[in-house]
Design a protein around this motif. Structure first.
Motif: not given
Length: 276
Positions: A190, A193, A199, A202-204, A267, A270
């Motif tokens: 994780p 961003c 919300d 989600e970024c990794y 990115e 969800t």
């Protein structure tokens, strides 16, 4: 007594009429809302489309000779072989660059190569003619770097993308569970961003690599990027979409001969909706 009875009768009738009007309005609103909901579901289902897009960009401000650059490429799947599509798209472009997917010590990658990729500076001046601004070509001898109306374009770039549609919804929330991603990649984790977002984004980050080999001047910069999008889009009184974005970008300085470690970014979205 007669007047009071008549007034009571009129009041009861007005209440019944008002209640009838209210019920009619409620029924009408329910019918309209139901029709809109059904029509929205129809629009969603009939417009829903899913596709992968693989995008490659290379730019340099100096001439490269004996150049080969290996960029991450999406793994091939039963739905799409974006590497093969990229080779076909790149090969059909004009210019000295050649494209192929090759097996490296770190897995398949897109190889972009050229015996020589020349950068010839071009000089321009902005002038006003007939009340309109125009950019005209000037010679190198006319160029004055202190004149704000004059500019020099001393870079060369190429960008192309390939898009492959698929007949199923793409998993934009957990693409590592079966969707194509750029390779090589190690140690997904994780991360924050780059830009504020909703919300459900989600970024990794992950460890990746790019290989480059070429001769050039010491002050040459080469920018290279490979980006993969997996997108679902639909139209319900306007276009909406969800997608995942996988990106590897690097800037290289001077001559190169080997691998460079790069941090890739992923990115995910969800908030993936199902048809009504």
């Amino acid at each position: 007594m007669t007047d009071e009875t008549g007034d009571s009768w009129l009041a009861d009738n007005w209440r019944r009429v008002a209640l009838g009007v209210v019920l009619a309005v409620v029924v009408l609103l329910a019918v309209v809302i139901g029709a809109v909901w059904l029509y929205s579901g129809h629009l969603y289902r009939t417009s829903y489309q899913s596709e992968y897009t693989y995008e490659v960009t290379l730019a340099t401000n100096g001439t490269l000779t004996n150049a080969t650059i290996y960029l991450p490429v999406p793994e091939a799947s039963d739905d799409a072989d974006l590497g093969a599509a990229a080779v076909e798209r790149g090969t059909n472009r004009s210019g000295p660059l050649a494209y192929e997917v090759v097996e490296t010590e770190r897995g398949p990658m897109l190889a972009v190569s050229a015996d020589e990729w020349t950068v010839t500076p071009e000089y321009y001046q902005f002038i006003e003619r007939n009340g309109r601004g125009e950019r005209v070509v000037i010679s190198e001898s006319e160029y004055d770097p202190d004149d704000p109306s004059m500019v020099v374009d001393d870079s060369r770039s190429v960008r192309f993308e390939v898009t492959v549609p698929v007949d199923r919804s793409i998993d934009t929330g957990t693409p590592w569970a079966g969707e194509p991603l750029l390779r090589p990649r190690v140690d997904r984790r994780p991360s924050d961003c780059d830009f504020p977002g909703p919300d459900w984004r989600e970024c990794y980050a992950y460890d990746a690599a790019v290989s480059a080999s070429y001769d050039t001047a010491g002050d040459t910069e080469v920018y290279a990027s490979a980006t993969l999008y997996g997108t679902n889009a639909w139209w319900v009184f306007g276009w909406s979409y969800d997608e995942y974005r996988d990106d590897v970008t690097v800037t290289l300085d001077g001559p190169q001969n080997g691998w460079t470690a790069v941090t890739g970014t992923l990115e995910t979205d969800t908030d993936q909706r199902e048809p009504p």
